[in-house]
Design a protein around this motif. Structure first.
Motif, mmCIF file in Angstrom:
data_model
loop_
_atom_site.group_PDB
_atom_site.id
_atom_site.type_symbol
_atom_site.label_atom_id
_atom_site.label_comp_id
_atom_site.label_asym_id
_atom_site.label_seq_id
_atom_site.Cartn_x
_atom_site.Cartn_y
_atom_site.Cartn_z
ATOM 1 N N VAL A 291 0.834 -1.200 0.000
ATOM 2 C CA VAL A 291 0.000 0.000 0.000
ATOM 3 C C VAL A 291 0.873 1.256 0.000
ATOM 4 O O VAL A 291 1.853 1.359 0.730
ATOM 5 C CB VAL A 291 -0.974 -0.009 1.198
ATOM 6 N N GLU A 292 0.492 2.202 -0.856
ATOM 7 C CA GLU A 292 1.185 3.483 -0.983
ATOM 8 C C GLU A 292 0.127 4.587 -1.080
ATOM 9 O O GLU A 292 -1.024 4.340 -1.459
ATOM 10 C CB GLU A 292 2.074 3.502 -2.226
ATOM 11 N N PRO A 293 0.502 5.849 -0.758
ATOM 12 C CA PRO A 293 -0.496 6.936 -0.743
ATOM 13 C C PRO A 293 -1.216 7.154 -2.070
ATOM 14 O O PRO A 293 -2.436 7.332 -2.088
ATOM 15 C CB PRO A 293 0.346 8.160 -0.354
ATOM 16 N N ALA A 294 -0.489 7.149 -3.193
ATOM 17 C CA ALA A 294 -1.128 7.468 -4.479
ATOM 18 C C ALA A 294 -2.188 6.435 -4.886
ATOM 19 O O ALA A 294 -3.327 6.807 -5.230
ATOM 20 C CB ALA A 294 -0.064 7.618 -5.571
ATOM 21 N N PRO A 295 -1.872 5.126 -4.866
ATOM 22 C CA PRO A 295 -2.925 4.140 -5.193
ATOM 23 C C PRO A 295 -4.076 4.167 -4.192
ATOM 24 O O PRO A 295 -5.228 3.932 -4.573
ATOM 25 C CB PRO A 295 -2.181 2.803 -5.152
ATOM 26 N N MET A 296 -3.766 4.458 -2.926
ATOM 27 C CA MET A 296 -4.832 4.561 -1.927
ATOM 28 C C MET A 296 -5.800 5.680 -2.297
ATOM 29 O O MET A 296 -7.032 5.489 -2.275
ATOM 30 C CB MET A 296 -4.244 4.806 -0.534
ATOM 31 N N LEU A 297 -5.275 6.838 -2.663
ATOM 32 C CA LEU A 297 -6.138 7.962 -3.057
ATOM 33 C C LEU A 297 -6.956 7.606 -4.289
ATOM 34 O O LEU A 297 -8.158 7.913 -4.361
ATOM 35 C CB LEU A 297 -5.284 9.195 -3.321
ATOM 36 N N GLU A 298 -6.333 6.970 -5.250
ATOM 37 C CA GLU A 298 -7.037 6.593 -6.482
ATOM 38 C C GLU A 298 -8.235 5.699 -6.180
ATOM 39 O O GLU A 298 -9.338 5.907 -6.715
ATOM 40 C CB GLU A 298 -6.067 5.879 -7.419
ATOM 41 N N ARG A 299 -8.053 4.714 -5.306
ATOM 42 C CA ARG A 299 -9.159 3.799 -4.977
ATOM 43 C C ARG A 299 -10.241 4.528 -4.177
ATOM 44 O O ARG A 299 -11.443 4.288 -4.388
ATOM 45 C CB ARG A 299 -8.636 2.612 -4.169
ATOM 46 N N ILE A 300 -9.836 5.373 -3.249
ATOM 47 C CA ILE A 300 -10.822 6.096 -2.439
ATOM 48 C C ILE A 300 -11.681 7.001 -3.320
ATOM 49 O O ILE A 300 -12.919 7.044 -3.183
ATOM 50 C CB ILE A 300 -10.121 6.916 -1.338
#
Length: 391
Positions: free
Chosen positions: A346-355
């Motif tokens: 888990v990394e910040p950028a993919p987390m934001l994309e999914r959210i």
């Protein structure tokens, strides 16, 4: 009917929360329910009339085989001896008609075995039931562990029934864990355990009470018990710190077992971002219903709460020390119920994309979640009623 429940509670909140949910929903006027638990925070829960608990000394799991006392400064062997004696003494005094053991067939370090044997010899009429969550671990790991610890023999000789709190259509432990043919008939699939989620029409009132403006989006971040949830919260805060003006509101519940120094670090960062953060939230079901998206680890109980509330979710499942969360996340994602990113990657950028995806396209997830059956209480109460009919 006297019902005794055993919940060893050595890590996180999962065991005691599952036991509490079951106790509250099988409670009837003619039932007395006692929960044996090592949870250090059991006193924070509201216990209705007819349910009480017996607190045994808490233990902390440091890895799959090493447990140490949570508070008292004694050798692990002494703490385990105290726990074992309390469990047996409670069973002898309470004389339960039903003894329900959560997850661990032998208990922590075999501590429940003397009680199982005493009940078999002195109270053969007692229904001794093992309750298993939907997934224990990978098939290879579970089979190896069960063979090493003679779990199959215990299932055969010490238990009347085995309740699996899941759906065989989603995951079949009989096949995956190589359950012998003579034991398989003992297994009853109850379906998943529902939660007491407020009615959906109360959602606007709940959101208003949490100061969520009309049209505002809320992301709830929860790390279960918190013992291994730092990375999830840290990644989420790092994501927020990259956004000049986050397009959604956030609430973070770290879990009460997060180390104090780590919580202080996270809380300081959250305050700078004007994000509400706390260790424990008593009415978690209400917070989940109020949220537009839930970011969480993949434990059984949190997943059941999310499904009951039909909330779109991003799950960050861990695979150590067990693969249970990762397996469950993959299976649920394949049914369109959620999105997931493995804990290790888990990394910040993919987390934001999914959210952002979950916030802007919630419909398919909400529809899939609304159709998901949660039948455990109905099936379990049928089983308990059948015990009375057999008496």
């Amino acid at each position: 009917m006297n019902i005794l429940m055993y919940s060893h509670d050595t890590y996180g909140l999962g065991h005691i929360r599952r036991s509490m949910a079951l106790a509250q929903n099988i409670l009837a006027e003619e039932h007395n329910i006692l929960i044996l638990t090592g949870s250090p925070i059991v006193g924070r829960f509201d216990f209705p009339h007819g349910i009480d608990f017996v607190r045994i000394p808490g233990m902390i799991k440091q890895n799959n085989d090493l447990y140490v006392p949570h508070s008292i400064k004694v050798a692990p062997e002494m703490a385990l001896a105290i726990r074992q004696n309390i469990i047996l003494a409670t069973a002898k005094a309470f004389k339960p008609s039903l003894f329900l053991v959560d997850k661990a067939p032998l208990g922590l370090k075999r501590e429940v075995v003397p009680t199982l044997r005493w009940l078999r010899e002195h109270c053969p009429q007692t229904h001794v039931v093992l309750g298993l969550r939907d997934i224990m671990d990978s098939p290879e790991s579970t089979i190896t562990e069960w063979r090493k610890k003679n779990i199959y023999e215990a299932l055969d000789t010490l238990y009347s029934e085995i309740w699996v709190y899941g759906s065989r259509d989603i995951y079949d432990p009989v096949r995956e864990y190589d359950i012998p043919a003579h034991i398989a008939p003992k297994m009853h699939f109850t379906g998943y355990i529902p939660r007491q989620i407020p009615r959906f029409q109360h959602r606007p009132r709940l959101r208003h009470g949490m100061n969520i403006a009309p049209g505002e989006k809320l992301v709830l971040v929860t790390a279960g018990g918190g013992g291994d949830g730092y990375k999830v919260v840290d990644t989420y805060l790092t994501m927020l710190e990259t956004l000049p003006h986050p397009p959604f509101k956030s609430m973070i519940v770290t879990g009460p077992m997060l180390a104090e120094n780590l919580y202080d670090q996270l809380a300081a960062r959250a305050r700078k971002l004007k994000v509400r953060i706390c260790k424990f939230y008593r009415k978690m079901e209400k917070a989940i219903l109020a949220a537009d998206c839930v970011v969480s680890m993949g434990g059984y109980n949190t997943m059941c709460e999310i499904v009951c509330a039909a909330r779109p979710s991003l799950i960050i499942p861990r695979s150590v020390p067990r693969e249970e969360q990762l397996i469950r996340a993959r299976l649920f994602a394949a049914r369109g119920l959620l999105e997931y990113i493995p804990w290790e990657t888990v990394e910040p950028a993919p987390m934001l994309e999914r959210i952002v995806k979950l916030l802007h396209e919630p419909g398919p997830y909400e529809a899939a979640l609304a159709d998901f059956p949660m039948t455990a209480f109905e099936i379990i109460n049928q089983r308990i009623q059948s015990f009375g009919a057999q008496a």
